[in-house]
Design a protein around this motif. Structure first.
Motif, short mmCIF file in Angstrom:
data_model
loop_
_atom_site.label_atom_id
_atom_site.label_comp_id
_atom_site.label_asym_id
_atom_site.label_seq_id
_atom_site.Cartn_x
_atom_site.Cartn_y
_atom_site.Cartn_z
N SER A 285 14.23 -0.10 1.67
CA SER A 285 14.75 -0.75 0.25
C SER A 285 13.55 -1.56 -0.19
CB SER A 285 15.72 -1.65 0.39
OG SER A 285 15.85 -2.58 1.70
N LYS A 286 12.82 -2.26 0.53
CA LYS A 286 11.57 -2.95 -0.05
C LYS A 286 10.44 -2.03 -0.70
CE LYS A 286 12.59 -6.49 3.75
NZ LYS A 286 13.83 -6.01 4.11
N ILE A 287 10.22 -1.08 0.04
CA ILE A 287 9.25 -0.19 -0.30
C ILE A 287 9.68 0.56 -1.61
CG2 ILE A 287 7.92 2.08 0.18
CD1 ILE A 287 7.68 1.07 3.16
N THR A 288 10.77 0.86 -1.64
CA THR A 288 11.44 1.75 -2.83
C THR A 288 11.47 0.64 -4.11
OG1 THR A 288 13.03 2.79 -1.59
CG2 THR A 288 13.54 2.72 -3.96
N LEU A 289 11.53 -0.53 -3.73
CA LEU A 289 11.61 -1.51 -4.82
C LEU A 289 10.19 -1.80 -5.32
CD1 LEU A 289 13.21 -3.93 -6.61
CD2 LEU A 289 12.41 -5.48 -4.86
N PHE B 164 0.70 -1.17 -0.10
CA PHE B 164 0.06 0.03 -0.05
C PHE B 164 0.68 1.17 -0.04
CE2 PHE B 164 -3.72 -2.49 2.02
CZ PHE B 164 -4.31 -2.61 0.83
N ILE B 165 1.89 1.28 0.74
CA ILE B 165 2.72 2.37 0.89
C ILE B 165 3.44 2.83 -0.44
CG2 ILE B 165 4.77 3.31 1.91
CD1 ILE B 165 2.41 3.53 3.76
N SER B 166 3.98 1.64 -0.72
CA SER B 166 4.55 2.11 -2.39
C SER B 166 3.66 2.39 -3.38
CB SER B 166 5.58 0.48 -2.61
OG SER B 166 4.65 -0.69 -2.68
N SER B 167 2.48 1.58 -3.52
CA SER B 167 1.70 2.17 -4.48
C SER B 167 1.10 3.34 -4.49
CB SER B 167 0.36 0.79 -4.43
OG SER B 167 1.09 -0.38 -4.70
N PHE B 168 0.85 3.57 -3.06
CA PHE B 168 0.34 5.07 -2.74
C PHE B 168 1.35 6.22 -3.52
CE2 PHE B 168 0.17 8.81 0.06
CZ PHE B 168 -0.84 9.31 -0.34
N LEU B 169 2.74 5.67 -3.19
CA LEU B 169 3.79 6.75 -3.71
C LEU B 169 3.78 6.88 -5.19
CD1 LEU B 169 6.54 5.91 -0.73
CD2 LEU B 169 5.17 8.07 -0.98
N ALA B 170 3.61 5.66 -5.41
CA ALA B 170 3.90 5.54 -7.03
C ALA B 170 2.53 6.36 -7.73
CB ALA B 170 3.60 4.15 -7.41
#
Length: 261
Positions: free
Chosen positions: A131-135, A75-81
């Motif tokens: 690193s995981k969220i950035t990936l 969710f965090i990575s998708s929201f930032l994307a």
């Protein structure tokens, strides 16, 4: 309206029948011993292991914690994307100079396998969640960005010319014509991006992780715990379907003009 409802019900019968055949084939294959239980566990073993993990957790961590941390990363990575890729993609599609700056960078890293640069992310950002969220962010960014660029390119040019001929500024055209016309294809990109990010989740949890559904599958594979692997795969599949269902319903409510001329 009634015909459309009946058609949907008929299609559901095909869906249910398909999954019924898959489950029956799985049950029959394991009951007859056609494959080793180490390779394909029986449905009964999977259910029993699932109950045990529900009660006792896996590797000392409750199952809901594994699911929660994976969804948190997703969710965090998708929201930032979404927050960055949509404006950059729409602006790249509408302003050619802006596209000349951004597009080449996205096109360069997009075909790279996640594991190819994941090691660098760990070296630069550490082994924690960054690193995981950035990936996952990089995995989700490209599909959203490309869908936005494509959406702007597919807009009927007559709409843009009509707005400009009425005296609308570039800003007005962007917010009143480009954005609404692009939203249907943007949502398609969102659904694709969530799916790609979820598949990348396993790669993100392969290195320096002790929790998460993807980590459960990787850890179980080291010890040939095929029942745990099946549980992790089923959980990821079900949650992926639910996420896609939520996005489709959100699209139907927000983009109610989709398919209408």
């Amino acid at each position: 309206m009634m015909k459309k409802t009946k058609r949907k019900e008929n299609l559901r019968i095909y869906t249910y029948a398909t999954w019924g055949i898959i489950l029956f084939s799985w049950f029959l294959t394991t009951e007859l011993g056609l494959v080793s239980s180490r390779l394909v566990p029986s449905p009964g073993n999977v259910i029993q292991t699932f109950i045990e993990i529900m009660n006792n957790g896996y590797n000392g961590t409750p199952l809901w914690s594994h699911i929660g941390i994976s969804l948190y990363r997703l969710f965090i990575s998708s929201f930032l994307a979404i927050l960055t890729a949509i404006p950059l993609g729409l602006m790249s599609g509408y302003f050619k100079r802006f596209r000349a700056v951004i597009d080449s960078v996205v096109q360069f890293y997009r075909p790279l396998p996640p594991l190819a640069y994941y090691t660098f992310l760990i070296l630069w950002l550490g082994i924690d969640e960054s690193s995981k969220i950035t990936l996952l962010y990089l995995a989700a960014f490209a599909p959203i960005y490309l869908s936005c660029v494509s959406a702007v390119a597919n807009i009927n040019p007559n709409y843009l010319l009509s707005a400009e001929s009425l005296g609308a500024s570039k800003k007005d055209v962007f917010f009143t014509v480009v954005l609404p016309a692009s939203l249907p294809e943007v949502f398609t990109g969102l659904r694709t991006a969530i799916g790609i990010a979820y598949t990348t989740l396993v790669s993100a949890e392969m290195v320096a992780a002790t929790s998460g559904v993807g980590w459960m599958v990787i850890d179980a594979s080291r010890y040939l715990k095929s029942d745990v692997m099946f549980i992790g795969i089923i959980i990821m599949g079900v949650t992926g379907v639910l996420l896609d269902w939520c996005l489709r319903n959100l699209e139907n409510k927000l983009v109610f003009w989709k398919g209408k001329q």
